[in-house]
Design a protein around this motif. Structure first.
Motif, short mmCIF file in Angstrom:
data_model
loop_
_atom_site.label_atom_id
_atom_site.label_comp_id
_atom_site.label_asym_id
_atom_site.label_seq_id
_atom_site.Cartn_x
_atom_site.Cartn_y
_atom_site.Cartn_z
N HIS A 113 -3.58 -3.78 9.33
CA HIS A 113 -3.99 -3.74 7.92
C HIS A 113 -2.82 -3.63 6.95
O HIS A 113 -2.81 -2.81 6.04
N LEU A 114 -1.84 -4.50 7.13
CA LEU A 114 -0.71 -4.58 6.18
C LEU A 114 -1.14 -5.36 4.94
O LEU A 114 -2.24 -5.92 4.90
N PHE A 115 -0.27 -5.41 3.94
CA PHE A 115 -0.50 -6.25 2.77
C PHE A 115 0.30 -7.54 3.02
O PHE A 115 1.51 -7.58 2.75
N PRO A 116 -0.34 -8.58 3.53
CA PRO A 116 0.40 -9.72 4.09
C PRO A 116 1.25 -10.49 3.09
O PRO A 116 2.30 -11.02 3.46
N ASN A 117 0.82 -10.55 1.81
CA ASN A 117 1.60 -11.32 0.83
C ASN A 117 2.63 -10.49 0.09
O ASN A 117 3.29 -10.98 -0.81
N MET A 118 2.74 -9.22 0.46
CA MET A 118 3.79 -8.41 -0.14
C MET A 118 4.98 -8.37 0.82
O MET A 118 4.81 -8.51 2.03
N ASP A 166 7.91 -3.86 -0.29
CA ASP A 166 6.77 -3.46 -1.13
C ASP A 166 5.68 -2.78 -0.31
O ASP A 166 5.02 -1.85 -0.79
N MET A 178 4.37 0.89 -1.21
CA MET A 178 2.95 1.23 -1.37
C MET A 178 2.60 2.48 -0.55
O MET A 178 1.75 3.27 -0.96
N GLY A 179 3.25 2.62 0.59
CA GLY A 179 3.01 3.82 1.41
C GLY A 179 3.35 5.10 0.65
O GLY A 179 2.73 6.13 0.85
N ALA A 180 4.33 5.00 -0.23
CA ALA A 180 4.74 6.17 -1.02
C ALA A 180 4.03 6.18 -2.37
O ALA A 180 4.61 6.52 -3.39
N TYR A 181 2.77 5.81 -2.37
CA TYR A 181 2.01 5.66 -3.62
C TYR A 181 1.78 7.00 -4.33
O TYR A 181 1.90 7.10 -5.54
N GLU A 193 6.14 9.78 -3.42
CA GLU A 193 7.04 9.03 -4.29
C GLU A 193 8.32 9.83 -4.55
O GLU A 193 9.41 9.27 -4.62
N ARG A 247 5.00 2.26 7.30
CA ARG A 247 4.27 2.47 6.04
C ARG A 247 3.54 3.82 6.07
O ARG A 247 3.49 4.54 5.08
N THR A 273 4.13 7.90 3.65
CA THR A 273 3.23 8.83 2.95
C THR A 273 3.67 10.28 3.14
O THR A 273 2.98 11.19 2.65
#
Ligand SMILES: Nc1ncnc2c1ncn2[C@@H]1O[C@H](COP(=O)(O)OP(=O)(O)OP(=O)(O)O)[C@@H](O)[C@H]1O
Ligand SMILES: [Mg+2]
Lengths: 296, 234
Positions: free
Chosen positions: B86-91, B95, B99-102, B107, B147, B151
């Motif tokens: 479940h990665l973000f394939p187009n990022m 990135d 996103m993991g450090a959202y 952060e 990722r 977090t």
């Protein structure tokens, strides 16, 4: 020669109108991309924007440009309300349920608008002059619509690419479960995206009035729902950028074909342009089902 | 650290978990083994909150987190490396990690976390600007783990990290999991790769048809002939 000039003028006009079409479809694509909900009530929200522009201008003399932020804010508030009251419960429901719900919301808004504002067609005219080109004349109002559409679309683009919240929306679009594992509150992103989508749609309704001087009415939205669907599919359905570009293409096709059809004796071009648009849609679906710019 | 009691859940009307009991001790690797369809992924999804528990309790460091939504659990230091990545394939790789450090807490540690994951997975550093969807299977699995690390978790739920990988990469993934434990993390691992996972685990459970059939230290599991025959297919 006259024909070539007319074609160029119409294509120019098509590009201008196309930018507004594109903007008017971004909200539909955004909502579909994030929530996988097809907003079949789309046109009703455009109608709200059109009335906002009309009343602001008629009652207070406020120019449509200044109505834009107002329409965006009103649209976002309406969007949050619709999300919390209806859509939130339906996010995981079968598609038919959300389709019916959005259809019902559209009808509800149209009927409410009819009760409040009546069923007559109204309009206003914002006179700010026009620019003369060698082969045609373009009113400044249309240039304002064109430039506003591009600037707003660009602002949305930057928001998506550069801001943290914009990136979170993209993450949810790309992989909902992945977004959950990063700590993104997916329900909040749904509410935000729905609200933003409706806000953009209502806002685009303001710009639409610059092209239909006397066409504002509670039921005016149907035509835009139809066009927005064609454009959204051309653009790949889930991508607001695809929708914006496809809006241009749609505007060019619509206005270009208008000129060409006018050459055929005995043909009434206005009635046929919509036919041409749908033929193009079907060709695209046959040849590239992911949309002209889709495929990511 | 994590205590799961009589957990029940499922999909729609279909019940999958029938009272799961698990204990995960701090700084340990605990593995849940079991055949396909036993409910391993369902267990992790229910603990994390992607699926709503029907009944039972989940406790994390003394706090009842049974009905806490996933984003709040991430805030507390729990995350999931889901089955299928479940990665973000187009990022880009970078990135995805960002996103993991959202969340704010993560952060604040962004730079340190990036250093850590790039040290653990130098290959990801090389592919920083590449889209996640274009990575090889092994690299994608590393990115999924990386990722999750972004977090700043204390407890990682890992769903079949070795799935679909070549034997050499499987070994690499298990070595990484062991390294994470040495870094002080606690890991609840779900696996079908019995030998390799028992090799690195401290405790193991066997899940069978939505219930825990056996649980204990790795040595106990290894010794139990019955378990071997019935559930592990050894
Ligand atoms: N999204 C879903 N909707 C309905 N049923 C599901 C869903 N996901 C899993 N199931 C069912 O729940 C049961 C347990 O599935 P689960 O994915 O937890 O098994 P698993 O132990 O992780 O198996 P595997 O080793 O194949 O990953 C299976 O019978 C499966 O068919
Ligand atoms: Mg599984």
């Amino acid at each position: 020669m006259a024909f070539v000039e007319q074609l160029i003028a119409n294509l120019l006009y098509g590009a201008i109108l196309g930018a507004v079409y594109g903007l008017a479809t971004m909200g539909l694509s955004l909502i579909f991309g994030v929530l996988r909900i097809v907003n079949v009530g789309h046109g009703a929200f455009i109608m709200i924007g059109a009335f906002t522009a009309y009343w602001m201008f008629t009652l207070y003399g406020i120019s449509p440009v200044l109505s834009l932020p107002l329409a965006m804010a009103a649209g976002m508030i309406i969007g949050v309300a619709v999300y919390l009251v209806v859509v939130k419960r339906l996010v995981d429901a079968p598609e038919l349920a959300t389709l019916l719900a959005m259809f019902a919301i559209g009808i509800f808004i149209e009927e409410a608008a009819k009760q409040i504002w009546g069923a007559n067609y109204v309009g206003y005219s914002w006179e700010i002059g026009s620019i003369s080109l060698p082969f045609t004349e373009i009113p400044y109002t249309k240039l304002v619509a064109f430039i506003s559409s591009i600037l707003i679309a660009a602002a949305v683009y930057v928001w998506f690419r550069k801001t943290k919240l914009g990136k979170a929306v993209r993450a949810v679009v790309e992989d909902r479960e992945g977004a959950l594992t990063c700590g993104i509150d997916v329900n909040k992103i749904y509410a935000l995206s729905f609200s933003l989508g409706i806000g953009l749609t209502v806002l685009s309704g303001v710009l639409v009035t610059l092209f239909t001087p006397v066409g504002i009415n509670a039921y005016m939205g149907g035509e835009y729902t139809l066009k927005a669907f064609v454009i959204a599919v051309l653009g790949g359905l889930a991508s607001p950028w695809g929708a914006f570009y496809a809006g241009f293409i749609f505007g060019l096709i619509e206005n270009g074909s208008y000129t060409l059809l006018g050459l055929i004796p005995g043909v009434e071009p206005f009635g046929l342009t919509r036919f041409v648009s749908f033929v193009v849609l079907m060709l695209v679906l046959l040849l590239k089902p992911t949309g002209l710019l889709g495929g990511e | 650290m994590l205590t799961v009691r009589e957990l029940e859940s499922g999909y729609g009307e279909m019940q999958v978990l029938w009272g799961v009991n698990l204990d995960v001790r701090e700084k340990s690797i605990t593995t849940v083994l079991g055949p396909n369809g036993a409910g391993k992924s369902t267990t992790l999804k229910t603990i994390f909150g992607i699926l709503k528990p029907w009944s039972g309790t989940v406790e994390y460091i003394g706090e009842n987190v049974t009905n806490m939504p996933p984003h709040k659990k991430v805030e507390l230091g729990i995350t999931l490396v889901p089955e299928g990545r479940h990665l973000f394939p187009n990022m880009t790789v970078e990135d995805n990690l960002i996103m993991g450090a959202y969340l704010k807490r993560a952060e604040d540690r962004l730079e340190d976390s990036l250093d850590l994951v790039y040290t653990l997975f130098p290959r990801l550093k090389e592919r920083e600007k590449q889209k996640a969807g274009t990575l090889s299977g092994g690299e994608q699995q590393m990115l999924a783990i990386a990722r999750a690390l972004m977090t700043s978790p204390n407890l990682i739920l890992m769903d079949e990290p070795s799935q679909g990988l070549a034997p050499k990469l499987v070994k690499e993934v298990f070595e990484t999991v062991l390294k994470l434990k040495e870094e002080g993390l606690t890991i609840l691992l779900v696996e079908q790769n019995v030998f390799a996972s028992l090799e690195i685990s401290d405790y193991a459970y066997v899940l069978h048809e939505g219930k825990i059939a056996f649980g204990g230290s790795v040595d106990e599991v290894r010794e139990s002939e019955e378990i071997k025959k019935a559930y592990l297919g050894v």
